[in-house]
Design a protein around this motif. Structure first.
Motif, PDB file in Angstrom:
ATOM      1  N   ALA A 181       9.707  -5.667  74.975  1.00 51.89           N
ATOM      2  CA  ALA A 181       9.567  -4.759  73.827  1.00 51.89           C
ATOM      3  C   ALA A 181       8.110  -4.334  73.655  1.00 51.89           C
ATOM      4  CB  ALA A 181      10.073  -5.446  72.561  1.00 51.89           C
ATOM      5  N   ALA A 182       7.192  -5.267  73.879  1.00 51.28           N
ATOM      6  CA  ALA A 182       5.777  -4.921  73.787  1.00 51.28           C
ATOM      7  C   ALA A 182       5.383  -3.941  74.881  1.00 51.28           C
ATOM      8  CB  ALA A 182       4.926  -6.189  73.880  1.00 51.28           C
ATOM      9  N   ALA A 183       5.959  -4.106  76.078  1.00 49.56           N
ATOM     10  CA  ALA A 183       5.661  -3.180  77.174  1.00 49.56           C
ATOM     11  C   ALA A 183       6.185  -1.782  76.870  1.00 49.56           C
ATOM     12  CB  ALA A 183       6.272  -3.704  78.468  1.00 49.56           C
ATOM     13  N   VAL A 184       7.352  -1.696  76.229  1.00 53.33           N
ATOM     14  CA  VAL A 184       7.905  -0.391  75.840  1.00 53.33           C
ATOM     15  C   VAL A 184       6.978   0.309  74.852  1.00 53.33           C
ATOM     16  CG1 VAL A 184       9.806   0.744  74.634  1.00 53.33           C
ATOM     17  CG2 VAL A 184      10.275  -1.046  76.319  1.00 53.33           C
ATOM     18  N   ASP A 185       6.339  -0.491  73.992  1.00 54.32           N
ATOM     19  CA  ASP A 185       5.408   0.085  73.014  1.00 54.32           C
ATOM     20  C   ASP A 185       4.060   0.426  73.622  1.00 54.32           C
ATOM     21  OD1 ASP A 185       7.307  -0.117  71.040  1.00 54.32           O
ATOM     22  OD2 ASP A 185       6.604  -2.088  70.335  1.00 54.32           O
ATOM     23  N   GLY A 186       3.895   0.174  74.916  1.00 54.63           N
ATOM     24  CA  GLY A 186       2.660   0.566  75.594  1.00 54.63           C
ATOM     25  C   GLY A 186       1.652  -0.544  75.787  1.00 54.63           C
ATOM     26  N   ALA A 187       1.992  -1.799  75.463  1.00 51.42           N
ATOM     27  CA  ALA A 187       1.055  -2.911  75.625  1.00 51.42           C
ATOM     28  C   ALA A 187       1.006  -3.345  77.083  1.00 51.42           C
ATOM     29  CB  ALA A 187       1.470  -4.093  74.740  1.00 51.42           C
ATOM     30  N   GLY A 188      -0.203  -3.607  77.580  1.00 45.01           N
ATOM     31  CA  GLY A 188      -0.365  -4.106  78.931  1.00 45.01           C
ATOM     32  C   GLY A 188      -0.161  -5.605  78.986  1.00 45.01           C
ATOM     33  N   ARG A 189      -0.367  -6.192  80.174  1.00 46.86           N
ATOM     34  CA  ARG A 189      -0.158  -7.629  80.354  1.00 46.86           C
ATOM     35  C   ARG A 189      -1.091  -8.446  79.466  1.00 46.86           C
ATOM     36  NH1 ARG A 189       4.326 -10.027  82.631  1.00 46.86           N
ATOM     37  NH2 ARG A 189       5.019  -8.839  84.440  1.00 46.86           N
ATOM     38  N   VAL A 190      -2.372  -8.047  79.468  1.00 45.43           N
ATOM     39  CA  VAL A 190      -3.350  -8.810  78.690  1.00 45.43           C
ATOM     40  C   VAL A 190      -3.050  -8.695  77.206  1.00 45.43           C
ATOM     41  CG1 VAL A 190      -5.797  -9.058  78.128  1.00 45.43           C
ATOM     42  CG2 VAL A 190      -5.101  -8.531  80.472  1.00 45.43           C
ATOM     43  N   ARG A 191      -2.760  -7.483  76.740  1.00 40.11           N
ATOM     44  CA  ARG A 191      -2.445  -7.282  75.321  1.00 40.11           C
ATOM     45  C   ARG A 191      -1.179  -8.043  74.934  1.00 40.11           C
ATOM     46  NH1 ARG A 191      -3.312  -3.237  71.454  1.00 40.11           N
ATOM     47  NH2 ARG A 191      -2.536  -4.085  69.470  1.00 40.11           N
ATOM     48  N   THR A 192      -0.205  -8.061  75.809  1.00 42.22           N
ATOM     49  CA  THR A 192       1.037  -8.789  75.529  1.00 42.22           C
ATOM     50  C   THR A 192       0.766 -10.289  75.426  1.00 42.22           C
ATOM     51  OG1 THR A 192       2.344  -7.121  76.692  1.00 42.22           O
ATOM     52  CG2 THR A 192       3.353  -9.282  76.369  1.00 42.22           C
ATOM     53  N   LEU A 193      -0.053 -10.803  76.348  1.00 41.23           N
ATOM     54  CA  LEU A 193      -0.357 -12.235  76.321  1.00 41.23           C
ATOM     55  C   LEU A 193      -1.104 -12.612  75.050  1.00 41.23           C
ATOM     56  CD1 LEU A 193      -0.541 -15.038  77.606  1.00 41.23           C
ATOM     57  CD2 LEU A 193      -2.572 -14.262  78.838  1.00 41.23           C
TER      58      LEU A 193
END
Length: 277
Positions: A171-183
């Protein structure tokens, strides 16, 4: 399946015996710390001191720099715990999320490395630290403790990462968050209990460690508390039993308190990796 009464009685009896086995050394240590010299030399020792005294504690602080050694241990343990968590958190995330052969090989190596004895590692570590000019230095000892704590920290945090649903990261990736931001924004807050437990485990490990500190630290002002405790033993191997027991009690209490705080979280981390959502 229901467990029968005889089986339950046997289980609780075995558990009680194990608890008594673990508690007896500490109870005897406490008793010795409060005994006067005449009771320590008695041919008929008792479990409880007949005439309790604090003289052993006063003598221990007078003979050895326990406060300075405790501060050294605290500094080393805190630094090792913080660095171990900072390195292990992103590494555990990669190991838990990646299904490659390399990730599986690294995970297997992490488990196997725990079987290596201290004696096998001390010579290579000594040579590496010598080349880095970190022998007899606090940063060198911290580096050793971080390396020693990392395998278990990786394994422990990887179990917490696997317990985090992938749907949240998707869901975070769908909102445009990258790997680092998601972590940082999604996964790390959910890993907070595991991060705290891992940091406390690394702290306890560094606080209690003796062998590496004995070999790597030579300056008395830099020695940690476990090393200073050996100074209560004379050149001929005769221990000043009362002050030694008093100092050992003071050195043991922080570990007991910290472990009491993290034991449930450690148990949970061992089980999360075996449970799939």
């Amino acid at each position: 399946m229901r467990t029968g009464i005889p089986a339950r009685v046997g289980q609780y009896t075995a558990l009680l015996a194990y608890l008594v086995f673990l508690a007896l050394p500490f109870i005897w240590l406490l008793s010795t710390a409060f005994k006067p010299p005449r009771e320590l030399g008695s041919l008929h020792p008792t479990w409880l001191p007949k005439d309790p005294t604090l003289a052993n504690f006063r003598q221990a602080f007078a003979e050895q720099p326990l406060l300075r050694a405790a501060l050294n241990s605290l500094l080393v343990a805190l630094a090792a715990a913080v660095l171990a968590v900072l390195i292990a958190t992103p590494a555990a995330y990669v190991l838990a999320r990646q299904r490659t052969r390399l990730a599986r090989a690294v995970t297997g190596w992490v488990v196997v490395s725990q079987a290596f004895p201290f004696v096998l590692l001390i010579i290579p570590l000594f040579l590496v630290l010598k080349n880095l000019r970190l022998i007899d230095s606090v940063p060198g000892l911290v580096l050793v403790y971080v390396v020693w704590a990392l395998p278990f920290a990786l394994w422990m945090l990887a179990g917490y990462v696997r317990a985090v649903p992938r749907e949240l990261e998707e869901a975070a990736a769908v909102d445009g968050a990258g790997r680092v931001r998601t972590l940082v924004s999604v996964t790390a807050p959910l890993l907070a209990p595991g991060i705290v437990a891992t940091g406390l485990f690394a702290f306890v490990t560094a606080w209690n460690e003796f062998f590496f500190a004995l070999v790597l630290l030579k300056t008395p002002e830099k020695q940690t508390l476990p090393v200073v405790l050996t100074h209560f033993i004379g050149a001929e191997g005769v221990a000043d039993l009362g002050p030694l027991a008093a100092a050992a009690c003071l050195a043991t209490l922080p570990s007991l308190v910290v472990f009491a705080l993290i034991q449930r979280r450690i148990t949970g981390s061992l089980l999360t990796g075996a449970v799939k959502s």
